[in-house]
Design a protein around this motif. Structure first.
Motif, mmCIF file in Angstrom:
data_model
loop_
_atom_site.group_PDB
_atom_site.id
_atom_site.type_symbol
_atom_site.label_atom_id
_atom_site.label_comp_id
_atom_site.label_asym_id
_atom_site.label_seq_id
_atom_site.Cartn_x
_atom_site.Cartn_y
_atom_site.Cartn_z
ATOM 1 N N SER A 192 0.816 -1.212 0.000
ATOM 2 C CA SER A 192 0.000 0.000 0.000
ATOM 3 C C SER A 192 0.850 1.263 0.000
ATOM 4 O O SER A 192 0.326 2.361 -0.039
ATOM 5 C CB SER A 192 -0.940 0.004 1.214
ATOM 6 O OG SER A 192 -0.187 0.025 2.410
ATOM 7 N N ASP A 193 2.161 1.125 0.023
ATOM 8 C CA ASP A 193 3.065 2.272 0.047
ATOM 9 C C ASP A 193 3.580 2.556 -1.363
ATOM 10 O O ASP A 193 4.039 1.637 -2.050
ATOM 11 C CB ASP A 193 4.238 1.972 0.992
ATOM 12 C CG ASP A 193 5.266 3.085 1.013
ATOM 13 O OD1 ASP A 193 5.096 4.015 1.818
ATOM 14 O OD2 ASP A 193 6.219 3.027 0.213
ATOM 15 N N LEU A 194 3.525 3.794 -1.789
ATOM 16 C CA LEU A 194 3.946 4.181 -3.131
ATOM 17 C C LEU A 194 5.385 3.761 -3.422
ATOM 18 O O LEU A 194 5.657 3.173 -4.469
ATOM 19 C CB LEU A 194 3.817 5.702 -3.310
ATOM 20 C CG LEU A 194 4.380 6.245 -4.629
ATOM 21 C CD1 LEU A 194 3.519 5.802 -5.793
ATOM 22 C CD2 LEU A 194 4.487 7.756 -4.572
ATOM 23 N N VAL A 215 3.705 15.083 -8.520
ATOM 24 C CA VAL A 215 3.878 15.242 -7.074
ATOM 25 C C VAL A 215 5.323 15.621 -6.764
ATOM 26 O O VAL A 215 5.587 16.501 -5.940
ATOM 27 C CB VAL A 215 3.465 13.957 -6.325
ATOM 28 C CG1 VAL A 215 3.825 14.036 -4.850
ATOM 29 C CG2 VAL A 215 1.968 13.703 -6.485
ATOM 30 N N ALA A 216 6.277 14.983 -7.433
ATOM 31 C CA ALA A 216 7.694 15.265 -7.193
ATOM 32 C C ALA A 216 8.059 16.690 -7.591
ATOM 33 O O ALA A 216 8.961 17.287 -7.004
ATOM 34 C CB ALA A 216 8.565 14.258 -7.939
ATOM 35 N N ARG A 217 7.360 17.255 -8.557
ATOM 36 C CA ARG A 217 7.635 18.645 -8.948
ATOM 37 C C ARG A 217 7.382 19.617 -7.789
ATOM 38 O O ARG A 217 7.975 20.687 -7.744
ATOM 39 C CB ARG A 217 6.783 19.047 -10.156
ATOM 40 C CG ARG A 217 7.285 18.495 -11.460
ATOM 41 C CD ARG A 217 6.575 19.168 -12.637
ATOM 42 N NE ARG A 217 6.967 18.579 -13.890
ATOM 43 C CZ ARG A 217 8.094 18.849 -14.553
ATOM 44 N NH1 ARG A 217 8.964 19.698 -14.053
ATOM 45 N NH2 ARG A 217 8.362 18.265 -15.708
ATOM 46 N N SER A 218 6.526 19.240 -6.846
ATOM 47 C CA SER A 218 6.218 20.124 -5.724
ATOM 48 C C SER A 218 7.348 20.193 -4.699
ATOM 49 O O SER A 218 7.339 21.066 -3.831
ATOM 50 C CB SER A 218 4.926 19.659 -5.026
ATOM 51 O OG SER A 218 5.152 18.439 -4.326
ATOM 52 N N LEU A 219 8.321 19.303 -4.807
ATOM 53 C CA LEU A 219 9.448 19.297 -3.878
ATOM 54 C C LEU A 219 10.482 20.341 -4.288
ATOM 55 O O LEU A 219 10.589 20.670 -5.471
ATOM 56 C CB LEU A 219 10.105 17.908 -3.879
ATOM 57 C CG LEU A 219 9.209 16.728 -3.516
ATOM 58 C CD1 LEU A 219 9.950 15.418 -3.744
ATOM 59 C CD2 LEU A 219 8.732 16.845 -2.082
ATOM 60 N N GLY A 262 9.320 9.847 -0.094
ATOM 61 C CA GLY A 262 9.112 9.099 1.142
ATOM 62 C C GLY A 262 9.355 9.948 2.374
ATOM 63 O O GLY A 262 8.675 9.787 3.398
ATOM 64 N N ALA A 263 10.314 10.861 2.286
ATOM 65 C CA ALA A 263 10.626 11.731 3.423
ATOM 66 C C ALA A 263 9.627 12.880 3.556
ATOM 67 O O ALA A 263 9.395 13.384 4.659
ATOM 68 C CB ALA A 263 12.045 12.285 3.275
ATOM 69 N N GLN A 264 9.022 13.279 2.461
ATOM 70 C CA GLN A 264 8.152 14.464 2.451
ATOM 71 C C GLN A 264 6.697 14.147 2.800
ATOM 72 O O GLN A 264 6.003 14.992 3.359
ATOM 73 C CB GLN A 264 8.214 15.119 1.067
ATOM 74 C CG GLN A 264 7.405 16.389 0.928
ATOM 75 C CD GLN A 264 8.011 17.554 1.692
ATOM 76 O OE1 GLN A 264 9.216 17.625 1.869
ATOM 77 N NE2 GLN A 264 7.176 18.463 2.161
ATOM 78 N N PHE A 265 6.228 12.966 2.451
ATOM 79 C CA PHE A 265 4.812 12.667 2.593
ATOM 80 C C PHE A 265 4.558 11.618 3.673
ATOM 81 O O PHE A 265 5.389 10.750 3.924
ATOM 82 C CB PHE A 265 4.225 12.213 1.244
ATOM 83 C CG PHE A 265 4.234 13.320 0.221
ATOM 84 C CD1 PHE A 265 3.256 14.303 0.236
ATOM 85 C CD2 PHE A 265 5.238 13.402 -0.727
ATOM 86 C CE1 PHE A 265 3.274 15.345 -0.686
ATOM 87 C CE2 PHE A 265 5.266 14.430 -1.654
ATOM 88 C CZ PHE A 265 4.284 15.409 -1.636
ATOM 89 N N SER A 266 3.393 11.702 4.274
ATOM 90 C CA SER A 266 3.013 10.789 5.357
ATOM 91 C C SER A 266 2.683 9.409 4.789
ATOM 92 O O SER A 266 2.388 9.276 3.592
ATOM 93 C CB SER A 266 1.789 11.334 6.085
ATOM 94 O OG SER A 266 0.635 11.208 5.256
ATOM 95 N N LYS A 318 0.109 6.019 0.724
ATOM 96 C CA LYS A 318 -0.895 4.994 0.432
ATOM 97 C C LYS A 318 -1.879 5.502 -0.629
ATOM 98 O O LYS A 318 -2.234 4.780 -1.564
ATOM 99 C CB LYS A 318 -1.643 4.621 1.714
ATOM 100 C CG LYS A 318 -2.648 3.518 1.539
ATOM 101 C CD LYS A 318 -3.303 3.159 2.858
ATOM 102 C CE LYS A 318 -4.297 2.024 2.681
ATOM 103 N NZ LYS A 318 -4.877 1.603 3.949
ATOM 104 N N GLY A 319 -2.290 6.759 -0.499
ATOM 105 C CA GLY A 319 -3.184 7.356 -1.500
ATOM 106 C C GLY A 319 -2.527 7.448 -2.868
ATOM 107 O O GLY A 319 -3.164 7.161 -3.895
#
Length: 190
Positions: free
Chosen positions: A12-14, A65-69, A130-134, A139-140
């Motif tokens: 369930s983990d990206l 999503v990675a672009r937001s980092l 992995g470090a940035q998101f809960s 999982k989402g």
């Protein structure tokens, strides 16, 4: 192959999902390189399909999503350039006979490019995600990747390396790819 499929379909983990798929891609490259005849054709078809759906899902879900980092634009732009080159080479291979003497040489180039690309994703993109998101967010994202893969094209389509292009071109391309797959399978050609 089925144990890896089960492994990544149940996570369930990206990050775990994508790394498991990278492992399956490595295994499929080995299987194609070390087989002959019909077995090579079938392993190559599985590799083409996995690469196509995996990259589409990354382009639609992971890279935006990675672009937001911080520094994410540069990281993603580099990955997209690599993905386009890989799609072009994969498309060339997809049109070759797997018994053609040039097939294995071209496949080995693709293998090196794809494995280098996967290592760069894991190091520069996945670790930071992995470090940035809960865990709940990861999982989402994994669920979103699975949904994108379920409707992704099953063959390479160079030039569609963005979420927008994948959303516009992806559904009709996926439908055509899947019909071609059904026809090929019905004829018994791998």
């Amino acid at each position: 192959m089925s144990s890896t499929t089960t492994q990544y379909s149940s996570t369930s983990d990206l990050i775990d999902l994508l790394k498991a798929q990278h492992g399956q891609i490595r295994d499929l490259f080995d299987q194609v390189m070390n087989s002959e005849g019909q077995e090579r054709k079938e392993a190559f078809r599985a590799l083409v399909r996995l690469l196509a759906v995996h990259e589409t899902a990354e382009e639609e879900i992971v890279h935006p999503v990675a672009r937001s980092l911080p520094g994410g634009d540069g990281i993603v732009d580099d990955r997209l350039a690599e993905e386009r080159q890989a799609k072009e080479l994969l498309s060339e291979l997809d049109g070759m006979d797997t018994d053609d003497p040039a097939f294995l040489k071209t496949l080995d180039k693709l293998r090196m490019d794809v494995l280098t690309h996967a290592r760069a994703e894991e190091r520069y993109e996945f670790d930071r995600l992995g470090a940035q998101f809960s865990p709940a967010q990861l999982k989402g994202f994994a669920a979103a990747v699975r949904a994108a893969e379920a409707i992704a094209p099953t063959r390479p389509h160079p030039g569609t390396e963005s979420a927008t292009k994948n959303m516009l071109v992806g559904p009709p391309a996926a439908m055509m790819d899947r019909v071609r797959d059904i026809i090929r399978d019905a004829r018994g050609k791998g």
